[in-house]
Design an enzyme around this catalytic site. Sequence first.
Site, PDB file in Angstrom:
ATOM      1  N   ASP A  65      82.207  82.297  25.967  1.00  0.00           N
ATOM      2  CA  ASP A  65      83.624  81.477  26.394  1.00  0.00           C
ATOM      3  C   ASP A  65      83.440  80.623  27.513  1.00  0.00           C
ATOM      4  O   ASP A  65      82.023  80.593  27.997  1.00  0.00           O
ATOM      5  CB  ASP A  65      84.672  82.096  26.908  1.00  0.00           C
ATOM      6  N   ASP A 122      85.190  90.378  24.560  1.00  0.00           N
ATOM      7  CA  ASP A 122      86.147  90.501  23.837  1.00  0.00           C
ATOM      8  C   ASP A 122      85.519  90.166  22.132  1.00  0.00           C
ATOM      9  O   ASP A 122      85.789  89.760  20.815  1.00  0.00           O
ATOM     10  CB  ASP A 122      87.706  89.031  22.946  1.00  0.00           C
ATOM     11  N   ASP A 177      79.496  85.500  26.435  1.00  0.00           N
ATOM     12  CA  ASP A 177      80.979  85.911  26.346  1.00  0.00           C
ATOM     13  C   ASP A 177      81.832  86.483  27.762  1.00  0.00           C
ATOM     14  O   ASP A 177      80.676  86.986  28.383  1.00  0.00           O
ATOM     15  CB  ASP A 177      81.249  87.855  25.251  1.00  0.00           C
ATOM     16  N   ASP A 207      82.111  68.027  21.384  1.00  0.00           N
ATOM     17  CA  ASP A 207      81.960  67.752  20.000  1.00  0.00           C
ATOM     18  C   ASP A 207      82.754  67.078  19.441  1.00  0.00           C
ATOM     19  O   ASP A 207      84.453  66.773  19.644  1.00  0.00           O
ATOM     20  CB  ASP A 207      81.970  68.825  18.960  1.00  0.00           C
ATOM     21  N   GLU A 212      76.467  62.187  13.745  1.00  0.00           N
ATOM     22  CA  GLU A 212      75.604  63.092  13.462  1.00  0.00           C
ATOM     23  C   GLU A 212      76.318  62.441  11.550  1.00  0.00           C
ATOM     24  O   GLU A 212      77.384  62.039  11.308  1.00  0.00           O
ATOM     25  CB  GLU A 212      76.082  64.551  13.014  1.00  0.00           C
ATOM     26  N   ASP A 246      80.917  64.209  14.865  1.00  0.00           N
ATOM     27  CA  ASP A 246      80.773  65.102  13.421  1.00  0.00           C
ATOM     28  C   ASP A 246      80.714  64.379  12.432  1.00  0.00           C
ATOM     29  O   ASP A 246      81.574  63.071  12.060  1.00  0.00           O
ATOM     30  CB  ASP A 246      81.763  66.307  13.626  1.00  0.00           C
ATOM     31  N   HIS A 279      73.308  74.158  15.324  1.00  0.00           N
ATOM     32  CA  HIS A 279      73.990  75.472  14.445  1.00  0.00           C
ATOM     33  C   HIS A 279      74.102  75.264  13.357  1.00  0.00           C
ATOM     34  O   HIS A 279      74.368  76.430  12.405  1.00  0.00           O
ATOM     35  CB  HIS A 279      75.909  75.210  16.055  1.00  0.00           C
ATOM     36  N   ASP A 280      73.231  74.455  12.836  1.00  0.00           N
ATOM     37  CA  ASP A 280      73.780  74.267  11.225  1.00  0.00           C
ATOM     38  C   ASP A 280      72.175  74.492  10.666  1.00  0.00           C
ATOM     39  O   ASP A 280      72.091  74.739   9.284  1.00  0.00           O
ATOM     40  CB  ASP A 280      73.920  72.885  10.874  1.00  0.00           C
TER      41      ASP A 280
HETATM   42  O1  TEU Z   1      77.927  68.943   9.412  1.00  0.00           O
HETATM   43  C1  TEU Z   1      78.009  68.785   8.390  1.00  0.00           C
HETATM   44  C2  TEU Z   1      76.737  68.757   7.848  1.00  0.00           C
HETATM   45  O2  TEU Z   1      76.831  68.118   6.398  1.00  0.00           O
HETATM   46  C3  TEU Z   1      75.887  70.039   7.378  1.00  0.00           C
HETATM   47  O3  TEU Z   1      75.527  70.116   8.583  1.00  0.00           O
HETATM   48  C4  TEU Z   1      76.508  71.286   7.395  1.00  0.00           C
HETATM   49  O4  TEU Z   1      77.354  71.977   8.204  1.00  0.00           O
HETATM   50  C5  TEU Z   1      76.350  72.064   5.872  1.00  0.00           C
HETATM   51  O5  TEU Z   1      74.897  72.511   6.733  1.00  0.00           O
HETATM   52  C6  TEU Z   1      76.128  71.321   4.764  1.00  0.00           C
HETATM   53  O6  TEU Z   1      75.493  72.280   3.828  1.00  0.00           O
HETATM   54  C7  TEU Z   1      79.094  69.280  10.666  1.00  0.00           C
HETATM   55  C8  TEU Z   1      78.883  70.718  11.578  1.00  0.00           C
HETATM   56  O7  TEU Z   1      77.793  70.453  12.473  1.00  0.00           O
HETATM   57  C9  TEU Z   1      78.912  71.694  11.086  1.00  0.00           C
HETATM   58  O8  TEU Z   1      78.802  72.455  11.899  1.00  0.00           O
HETATM   59  C10 TEU Z   1      80.866  71.650   9.907  1.00  0.00           C
HETATM   60  O9  TEU Z   1      80.718  73.199   9.787  1.00  0.00           O
HETATM   61  C11 TEU Z   1      80.766  70.428   9.644  1.00  0.00           C
HETATM   62  O10 TEU Z   1      80.099  69.316   9.898  1.00  0.00           O
HETATM   63  C12 TEU Z   1      82.245  70.108   9.335  1.00  0.00           C
HETATM   64  O11 TEU Z   1      83.228  69.986  10.397  1.00  0.00           O
END
Ligand code: TEU
Length: 540
Positions: free
Chosen positions: A28, A24, A20, A97, A250, A197, A319-320
């Site tokens: 960014d 805020d 950041d 993305d 993805e 995505d 990030h997931d």
């Molecule tokens: O993720 C798709 C996905 O299937 C997963 O990894 C999901 O985030 C979740 O963990 C299912 O249980 C992509 C993106 O990486 C994710 O951050 C988004 O939330 C999602 O698509 C929707 O755009």
Amino acid sequence: MSNWWQDRIVYQVYPRSFQDSDGDGIGDIPGIISHLPDLKELGVGILWLSPVYSSPNDDNGYDISDYRSIHPAFGSMDDMDRLIAEAALLDIKLVMDLVINHTSSEHEWFQKSRDPGSPYRNYYIWRPGVNGGPPNNWTSFFAEKCWEYDDRSGEYYLHLFSRKMPDLNYHNPSVLSEIEDIMRFWLDKGVSGFRCDVINILFKTSLEDGRKKLILTGSEHYISQDGAHGILRHLRSDVLDHYDCFAVGETVFVTPAMARDLCDTSRGELDMVFSFEHMESDQIIVKWFKRRFRAGRFARVITRWQNELAWNANYLENHDQPRSVSRFGCDAAYWKESAKMLALFLLSLRGTPYLYQGQEIGMTNFDFKSMDDVRDIESHNVYRLLRRWHLPKKMCWHIISTSSRDNARTPMQWNTSGNAGFTTGTPWLSTNQNYRRINAEDQRKDPSSIWNFYRRMITLRAGSDTLKYGTFHARTTSNRLFCFEREYKGELLTVLISFAPKKQRAPCSGGLLVSNYDRTSYDGMLSPYEAVILRNEVDQ
Ligand code: TEU
């Protein structure tokens, strides 16, 4: 001849949590720009930005309300142009993305689409209800129903993610041409590709009821359908082929055969895909029900993908997903050793390596105490669902704390100042309190740090054709040891990876190229979580 996206390392930035610059509490674009030189020093060649577009942030930017503008919290389009230009000066390519399965419900197209007479009606998937309920029995990715009734038009719309993320209708050719224009807009600005995505679920072949399942009832009607392949071929020949760029998809629930259909060169679709099978090797049916991590199972999945695909997109974090050192290593007694072991492992596989911010300093899962600290919509939906099933609170919290996406989203730990140097304000998601021990500034100064080991491995890979282009051959895939070979033009590299917290014998000869321990030769004994690469020459 290789492509630049095969020779470079990709680093994923989750902009909200990176740096950041204005206090805020939200990361960014100027913050990202300020760290470009560090990324260069680490050896990063491609920067992938999670969404920075305008968004009401129901799903942290994966719900886009305008693909051609930047969310004010992240900065302005001028900042974005500056990021592209400054990255180019350092020879870092930028990848955006591309989230095109759905938009935000606040996107102008969707707002217009709510009027049944509008030309935008057919941009989304609208259907009348059936017997007073939704049009079919499908269930969503976010543990909620996936049809929402809209009063204004008297019909339901489909959303495979949150109700504020309506799915686009790819039976309508206008949607495809809008998306192609958006891609050209960004490529013309100088970006070098897209991370696409959930790209294999774009096309819904039918809207009939699905076979009842624990998760994603209905998915047989939209996972990797012929229609999705057709769309990808269009995106390739109409747009991507006209630029020096690449596309990584993805792709959810894909097998190696399905992945080949998406990224074999002859298909003219994607360049590589993120598969999920190795990430699923520690779960039972759904990611929320984790089982003990078994390295053997994990290694066999990796081996299958290495063998069956010409080129993989290799990753251990994003990030997931929870943090890899907490999940596949040991974030207590062998934190440093196991994080470095994972570095060596990732950078020795065949394929493009993807690092996620914080992985290079061994950031761990969050230290939160309750749901009050969690921000992720998916985690909250699942927690509510588990409570509805009357699971005890303690068990629900255990499930969320091991699997929540917020594990990866805590602010980047830069230094020992307040909030780890991420912000001077209040961070949107709390900082992990271990930042005094785990932070980038200290690690850059310490030659034995995880950061310096990543740097060393990235340099080693950059200079090694065998690590980049060599064949892959697995020798051992046990719960304690993963051993594989890479071979290229008379050079054989043997990679030994220990997933065990104890010493073990692993006889093997060859000159020591690198180890995550401080040693100069290899004597056939691996220390806890030790990883080594041994070099031999072979007849061609
Ligand atoms: O993720 C798709 C996905 O299937 C997963 O990894 C999901 O985030 C979740 O963990 C299912 O249980 C992509 C993106 O990486 C994710 O951050 C988004 O939330 C999602 O698509 C929707 O755009």
